[in-house]
Design an enzyme around this catalytic site. Structure first.
Site, PDB file in Angstrom:
ATOM      1  CG  HIS A 162     -11.951  -4.590   5.525  1.00  0.00           C
ATOM      2  ND1 HIS A 162     -10.761  -4.330   6.159  1.00  0.00           N
ATOM      3  CD2 HIS A 162     -11.615  -5.255   4.381  1.00  0.00           C
ATOM      4  CE1 HIS A 162      -9.760  -4.834   5.434  1.00  0.00           C
ATOM      5  NE2 HIS A 162     -10.252  -5.399   4.366  1.00  0.00           N
ATOM      6  NE  ARG A 184      -0.871   2.818   3.540  1.00  0.00           N
ATOM      7  CZ  ARG A 184      -0.596   2.002   2.548  1.00  0.00           C
ATOM      8  NH1 ARG A 184      -1.510   1.110   2.152  1.00  0.00           N
ATOM      9  NH2 ARG A 184       0.580   2.031   1.936  1.00  0.00           N
ATOM     10  NE  ARG A 206      -0.016  -0.434  -4.545  1.00  0.00           N
ATOM     11  CZ  ARG A 206       0.561   0.758  -4.755  1.00  0.00           C
ATOM     12  NH1 ARG A 206       1.136   1.017  -5.911  1.00  0.00           N
ATOM     13  NH2 ARG A 206       0.555   1.699  -3.820  1.00  0.00           N
ATOM     14  CE  LYS A 207       5.105   1.649  -6.451  1.00  0.00           C
ATOM     15  NZ  LYS A 207       5.091   3.053  -6.896  1.00  0.00           N
ATOM     16  N   GLY A 208       4.091  -1.277  -0.150  1.00  0.00           N
ATOM     17  CA  GLY A 208       4.297  -1.231   1.303  1.00  0.00           C
ATOM     18  C   GLY A 208       5.018   0.031   1.750  1.00  0.00           C
ATOM     19  CB  CYS A 259      -5.699   0.884   6.583  1.00  0.00           C
ATOM     20  SG  CYS A 259      -6.571   2.213   5.742  1.00  0.00           S
ATOM     21  CB  SER A 288      -3.287   0.757  -1.320  1.00  0.00           C
ATOM     22  OG  SER A 288      -3.114  -0.608  -1.096  1.00  0.00           O
TER      23      SER A 288
END
Ligand code: PAP
Length: 407
Positions: A205, A229, A367-369, A143, A237
């Site tokens: 976490h 998120r 990764r992609k963000g 997140c 993710s």
């Protein structure tokens, strides 16, 4: 107690983490260069070192040796040795289900956890001493921990480093401060972190209700920064991340299976919704203690959210800093584009060893963000189901996540 050794001006540190194979004690091979302005705290692990960025200290700390054969074990050592038995006994009593990375996860006090993090939790509850100025970064998996680690470290240390030659550029956000859940609690001697400079910062976490009251009760003055998120993006993710880490002895976890498990709450540190609600409710009760952030807001208006973060940490930006562009510099330094392109976060750049079995390459934290990548994976029916769980779970809580809906 950790002993102290003077750091060289420039060190080649063998990789950061509880190094080496648990049986052979061999070190990993990759090396990290440490620039002169940054010093490291070395925390104890039986087979090596974990290293974190520690500003303004010209010493680093190394563990005293583990009790030798002729020494009488301390009470703490004896208790540590019994921990695995205690864990085994506890696991035998807990409901279990399919794990995303390992074969099984266990339902412990309302949350699904791997055996290793249950051990970490036992250790935290027994041995972690919160300090009144501690700041914890909490989040469900995937997140925004990596991003927030960078932002918090850069904010807290903005008077120490130039942005062009910043330690985050060399070492990456993972070394900024310790991940409490596993990183150091798996090996003896137990790290007490007493040498970390104030305010100490830690990531976790764990759900709010699982943490010791010394950290979480409204009367303790420690602070929490929580980031959440859209669960749809967290799911995607997490599935990618856990699939990379999944034991090769297990069959791959298909996306459809992961989706089902996630919707049923069965995923490491989940159920997602209970995790978020726990921190949300606590933040409503004690807004001065818990700052509740959303990944999507941070993507939209990073400067606005960063200013909130700095004020909450007790380090607000002055008018002069704002005028001088400090906020923008931090946002740029910690952006996905910048961090994901650093050498340390690319192939061969380094890795984090969380446990004897779990080693994660730095690049896998990027990764992609993006917001809304779920659109490439979920059907409309799947989207509807997960959004309706979110709406039902958060109903009457006052929490809205600004879920993206259009496919
Ligand atoms: P963790 O739970 O393993 O600590 P965490 O850092 O919370 O992971 O989340 C990783 C996600 O944040 C990844 O999302 P994605 O899979 O959808 O791409 C990662 O790309 C994203 N991320 C990492 N750094 C940044 C950043 N600086 N800005 C925005 N997103 C980021």
């Amino acid at each position: 107690m950790a002993s102290q050794v003077t750091c060289e001006q420039r060190l080649n540190v063998r990789w950061l983490g509880c190094d080496g194979d648990a049986n052979t004690g061999k070190d990993d091979e990759s090396e990290v260069n440490v620039a002169a302005t940054v010093h490291f705290l070395t925390v104890c692990c039986s087979n090596g070192m974990s290293t974190y960025l520690v500003p303004d200290q010209n010493t680093c700390h190394q563990p005293t040796s583990i009790t030798g054969e002729n020494q009488i074990p301390t009470e703490e050592e004896q208790a540590y040795k019994k921990l695995d038995e205690k864990l085994k006994g506890l696991l035998a009593t807990l409901p279990k289900d399919k794990g995303w990375r390992s074969a099984n996860i266990y339902l412990h006090e309302g949350f699904w956890l791997s055996p290793q993090v249950i051990k970490g939790l036992l250790m935290i509850n027994n041995y972690f001493h919160a300090q009144s100025t501690d700041i914890f970064l909490a989040a469900f998996m995937k997140c925004g921990t990596t991003w927030l680690k960078a932002l918090m470290f850069a904010t807290a240390n903005r008077h120490r480093y130039s942005f062009s030659d910043h330690p985050l550029r060399r070492n990456g956000p993972q070394s900024a401060f310790p991940f409490l859940d596993t990183h150091i609690f798996l090996d003896y001697p137990i790290t007490k972190f007493e040498h970390l400079p104030s305010p100490r910062m830690f990531a976790t976490h764990f759900a709010h209700s699982l943490l010791p009251t010394s950290m979480s009760s409204p009367s303790s003055t420690c602070k929490f920064v929580y980031v959440c998120r859209d669960p749809k993006d967290a799911l995607i993710s997490k599935w990618h991340f856990m699939s990379k880490l999944r034991s090769k002895e297990l069959p791959p976890l298909s996306f459809n299976e992961a989706y089902e498990l996630f919707c049923n709450g069965v995923s490491e540190y989940g159920p997602f919704w209970d995790h978020v609600l726990g921190y949300w409710k606590a933040s409503q009760e004690s807004p001065e203690k818990i700052l509740f952030l959303k990944y999507e807001d941070m993507k939209k208006e990073p400067s606005v959210e960063l200013k909130k973060l700095a004020a909450f940490m007790g380090m607000p930006f002055s008018a002069e800093e704002e005028k001088g562009g400090v906020v923008g510099e931090i946002v740029k330094l910690c952006s996905f584009e910048n961090l994901s392109n650093l050498e340390v976060n690319n192939e061969g750049g380094g890795a984090q060893k969380f446990t004897a079995q779990v080693v994660v390459e730095n690049r896998d934290f990027f990764r992609k963000g993006k917001v809304g990548d779920w659109k490439n994976y979920l059907t409309e029916e799947m989207r509807e189901r997960i959004d309706s769980i979110t709406e039902t779970m958060f109903k009457n809580s006052g929490l809205t996540l600004g879920l993206t809906k259009e496919a």
